[in-house]
Scaffold this motif. Structure first.
Motif, PDB file in Angstrom:
ATOM      1  N   SER A 154       3.495  -3.395  -5.047  1.00  0.00           N
ATOM      2  CA  SER A 154       2.521  -2.605  -6.227  1.00  0.00           C
ATOM      3  C   SER A 154       1.211  -2.621  -5.625  1.00  0.00           C
ATOM      4  CB  SER A 154       2.851  -3.760  -7.441  1.00  0.00           C
ATOM      5  OG  SER A 154       2.180  -5.018  -7.224  1.00  0.00           O
ATOM      6  N   GLY A 155       0.223  -2.172  -6.491  1.00  0.00           N
ATOM      7  CA  GLY A 155      -1.026  -2.113  -6.159  1.00  0.00           C
ATOM      8  C   GLY A 155      -1.537  -0.693  -5.463  1.00  0.00           C
ATOM      9  N   GLY A 156      -0.632   0.111  -5.320  1.00  0.00           N
ATOM     10  CA  GLY A 156      -0.859   1.506  -4.877  1.00  0.00           C
ATOM     11  C   GLY A 156      -1.924   2.115  -5.983  1.00  0.00           C
ATOM     12  N   GLY A 157      -2.435   3.500  -5.635  1.00  0.00           N
ATOM     13  CA  GLY A 157      -2.975   4.351  -6.757  1.00  0.00           C
ATOM     14  C   GLY A 157      -3.896   5.387  -5.837  1.00  0.00           C
ATOM     15  N   SER A 158      -4.739   5.883  -6.647  1.00  0.00           N
ATOM     16  CA  SER A 158      -5.986   6.944  -5.969  1.00  0.00           C
ATOM     17  C   SER A 158      -7.061   6.521  -5.674  1.00  0.00           C
ATOM     18  CB  SER A 158      -5.771   8.142  -7.255  1.00  0.00           C
ATOM     19  OG  SER A 158      -4.469   8.637  -7.057  1.00  0.00           O
ATOM     20  N   VAL A 159      -7.582   6.595  -4.904  1.00  0.00           N
ATOM     21  CA  VAL A 159      -8.969   6.025  -4.246  1.00  0.00           C
ATOM     22  C   VAL A 159      -9.767   7.062  -3.427  1.00  0.00           C
ATOM     23  CG1 VAL A 159      -8.178   4.827  -2.390  1.00  0.00           C
ATOM     24  CG2 VAL A 159     -10.060   3.947  -3.390  1.00  0.00           C
TER      25      VAL A 159
ATOM     26  N   VAL B 148      13.984   0.826  12.328  1.00  0.00           N
ATOM     27  CA  VAL B 148      15.316   0.554  12.502  1.00  0.00           C
ATOM     28  C   VAL B 148      15.467  -1.068  12.544  1.00  0.00           C
ATOM     29  CG1 VAL B 148      15.089   0.731  14.835  1.00  0.00           C
ATOM     30  CG2 VAL B 148      17.249   1.336  13.641  1.00  0.00           C
ATOM     31  N   ASN B 149      14.628  -1.662  12.977  1.00  0.00           N
ATOM     32  CA  ASN B 149      14.627  -3.130  13.037  1.00  0.00           C
ATOM     33  C   ASN B 149      14.686  -4.168  11.985  1.00  0.00           C
ATOM     34  OD1 ASN B 149      15.028  -2.748  15.815  1.00  0.00           O
ATOM     35  ND2 ASN B 149      12.927  -3.274  16.448  1.00  0.00           N
ATOM     36  N   TRP B 150      14.612  -3.321  10.600  1.00  0.00           N
ATOM     37  CA  TRP B 150      14.420  -4.315   9.629  1.00  0.00           C
ATOM     38  C   TRP B 150      15.546  -3.913   8.548  1.00  0.00           C
ATOM     39  CZ3 TRP B 150      10.600  -7.486   9.031  1.00  0.00           C
ATOM     40  CH2 TRP B 150       9.326  -7.617   9.918  1.00  0.00           C
ATOM     41  N   ASN B 151      16.148  -4.908   7.722  1.00  0.00           N
ATOM     42  CA  ASN B 151      17.230  -4.844   7.201  1.00  0.00           C
ATOM     43  C   ASN B 151      17.131  -4.655   5.416  1.00  0.00           C
ATOM     44  OD1 ASN B 151      19.540  -5.444   8.751  1.00  0.00           O
ATOM     45  ND2 ASN B 151      18.767  -7.556   9.099  1.00  0.00           N
ATOM     46  N   TYR B 152      15.760  -5.103   5.036  1.00  0.00           N
ATOM     47  CA  TYR B 152      15.525  -4.825   3.811  1.00  0.00           C
ATOM     48  C   TYR B 152      14.241  -4.168   3.483  1.00  0.00           C
ATOM     49  CZ  TYR B 152      19.528  -8.199   2.760  1.00  0.00           C
ATOM     50  OH  TYR B 152      20.630  -8.898   2.855  1.00  0.00           O
ATOM     51  N   TRP B 153      14.391  -3.403   2.399  1.00  0.00           N
ATOM     52  CA  TRP B 153      13.229  -2.519   2.167  1.00  0.00           C
ATOM     53  C   TRP B 153      12.955  -2.557   0.682  1.00  0.00           C
ATOM     54  CZ3 TRP B 153      10.056  -0.306   5.907  1.00  0.00           C
ATOM     55  CH2 TRP B 153      10.923  -0.153   7.139  1.00  0.00           C
ATOM     56  N   GLY B 154      11.666  -2.626   0.254  1.00  0.00           N
ATOM     57  CA  GLY B 154      11.205  -2.219  -1.142  1.00  0.00           C
ATOM     58  C   GLY B 154      11.243  -0.741  -1.566  1.00  0.00           C
ATOM     59  N   GLN B 155      10.895  -0.506  -2.781  1.00  0.00           N
ATOM     60  CA  GLN B 155      10.730   0.886  -3.366  1.00  0.00           C
ATOM     61  C   GLN B 155       9.625   1.784  -2.986  1.00  0.00           C
ATOM     62  OE1 GLN B 155       9.932  -1.548  -5.117  1.00  0.00           O
ATOM     63  NE2 GLN B 155       8.100  -0.686  -6.100  1.00  0.00           N
ATOM     64  N   GLY B 156       8.708   0.937  -2.600  1.00  0.00           N
ATOM     65  CA  GLY B 156       7.382   1.678  -2.124  1.00  0.00           C
ATOM     66  C   GLY B 156       6.370   1.730  -3.124  1.00  0.00           C
ATOM     67  N   THR B 157       5.096   1.677  -2.748  1.00  0.00           N
ATOM     68  CA  THR B 157       4.071   2.106  -3.827  1.00  0.00           C
ATOM     69  C   THR B 157       3.272   3.182  -2.988  1.00  0.00           C
ATOM     70  OG1 THR B 157       2.432   0.948  -5.036  1.00  0.00           O
ATOM     71  CG2 THR B 157       2.604   0.220  -2.641  1.00  0.00           C
ATOM     72  N   GLN B 158       2.894   4.176  -3.775  1.00  0.00           N
ATOM     73  CA  GLN B 158       1.967   5.371  -3.309  1.00  0.00           C
ATOM     74  C   GLN B 158       0.612   4.992  -3.269  1.00  0.00           C
ATOM     75  OE1 GLN B 158       3.263   8.499  -2.336  1.00  0.00           O
ATOM     76  NE2 GLN B 158       1.289   8.776  -1.531  1.00  0.00           N
ATOM     77  N   VAL B 159       0.071   5.339  -2.072  1.00  0.00           N
ATOM     78  CA  VAL B 159      -1.497   5.364  -1.900  1.00  0.00           C
ATOM     79  C   VAL B 159      -1.867   6.741  -1.720  1.00  0.00           C
ATOM     80  CG1 VAL B 159      -3.269   4.533  -0.302  1.00  0.00           C
ATOM     81  CG2 VAL B 159      -1.583   2.930  -1.034  1.00  0.00           C
ATOM     82  N   THR B 160      -2.972   7.184  -2.410  1.00  0.00           N
ATOM     83  CA  THR B 160      -3.393   8.477  -2.401  1.00  0.00           C
ATOM     84  C   THR B 160      -5.026   8.333  -2.060  1.00  0.00           C
ATOM     85  OG1 THR B 160      -1.750   9.499  -3.555  1.00  0.00           O
ATOM     86  CG2 THR B 160      -3.662  10.824  -3.191  1.00  0.00           C
ATOM     87  N   VAL B 161      -5.760   8.965  -1.005  1.00  0.00           N
ATOM     88  CA  VAL B 161      -6.834   8.927  -0.550  1.00  0.00           C
ATOM     89  C   VAL B 161      -7.652  10.328  -0.602  1.00  0.00           C
ATOM     90  CG1 VAL B 161      -8.793   8.088   1.031  1.00  0.00           C
ATOM     91  CG2 VAL B 161      -6.638   6.959   0.837  1.00  0.00           C
ATOM     92  N   SER B 162      -8.573  10.191  -1.611  1.00  0.00           N
ATOM     93  CA  SER B 162      -9.083  11.803  -1.579  1.00  0.00           C
ATOM     94  C   SER B 162     -10.560  11.870  -0.981  1.00  0.00           C
ATOM     95  CB  SER B 162      -9.370  12.319  -3.238  1.00  0.00           C
ATOM     96  OG  SER B 162      -9.980  11.201  -3.678  1.00  0.00           O
ATOM     97  N   SER B 163     -10.986  12.936  -0.364  1.00  0.00           N
ATOM     98  CA  SER B 163     -12.142  12.859   0.370  1.00  0.00           C
ATOM     99  C   SER B 163     -13.161  13.590  -0.491  1.00  0.00           C
ATOM    100  CB  SER B 163     -11.884  13.687   1.489  1.00  0.00           C
ATOM    101  OG  SER B 163     -11.409  15.129   1.320  1.00  0.00           O
TER     102      SER B 163
END
Length: 123
Positions: free
Chosen positions: A7-12, A108-123
């Protein structure tokens, strides 16, 4: 339940900061290492940072000094503090646990993953 929840992703805006969190189930939090990866559209997933149970930290060279990985054992949580963000940091960010060994920044060396959180950086 075996899971990683980011968690914690967002637009910045460029130059801004974000803190990502990865809450791990107890089984996964006991991993020797937990890592953060990211994947931008059309690009391969790449390692961002990793932290060991002993507090050792590793960073992708281009992120050292801007990103900080840490862990809170009381909360089963690994954090990624990101500063001075730029558009190239735009990606889906994932945490990973239970390494098979080998180079930490290879997905490839990791067995478990989360679903991800999107980070978007605008200029």
């Amino acid at each position: 339940q075996v899971q990683l929840v980011e968690s914690g992703g967002g637009s910045v805006q460029a130059g801004g900061s974000l803190r990502l969190s990865c809450v791990a189930s107890s089984y996964l939090y006991s991993s020797k290492c937990i890592a953060w990866f990211r994947q931008a559209p059309g690009k391969e997933r790449e390692g961002v940072a990793a932290i060991s149970t002993g507090g050792g930290r590793w960073y992708r060279a281009s992120m050292k000094g801007r990103f900080t990985i840490s862990r809170d054992n009381a909360k089963n949580t690994v954090y990624l503090d990101m500063n001075s963000l730029n558009s190239e940091d735009t990606a889906m960010y994932y945490c990973a646990a239970k390494s098979r060994g080998g180079v930490w920044y290879w997905p490839v060396n990791w067995n478990y993953w989360g679903q991800g959180t999107q980070v978007t950086v605008s200029s």
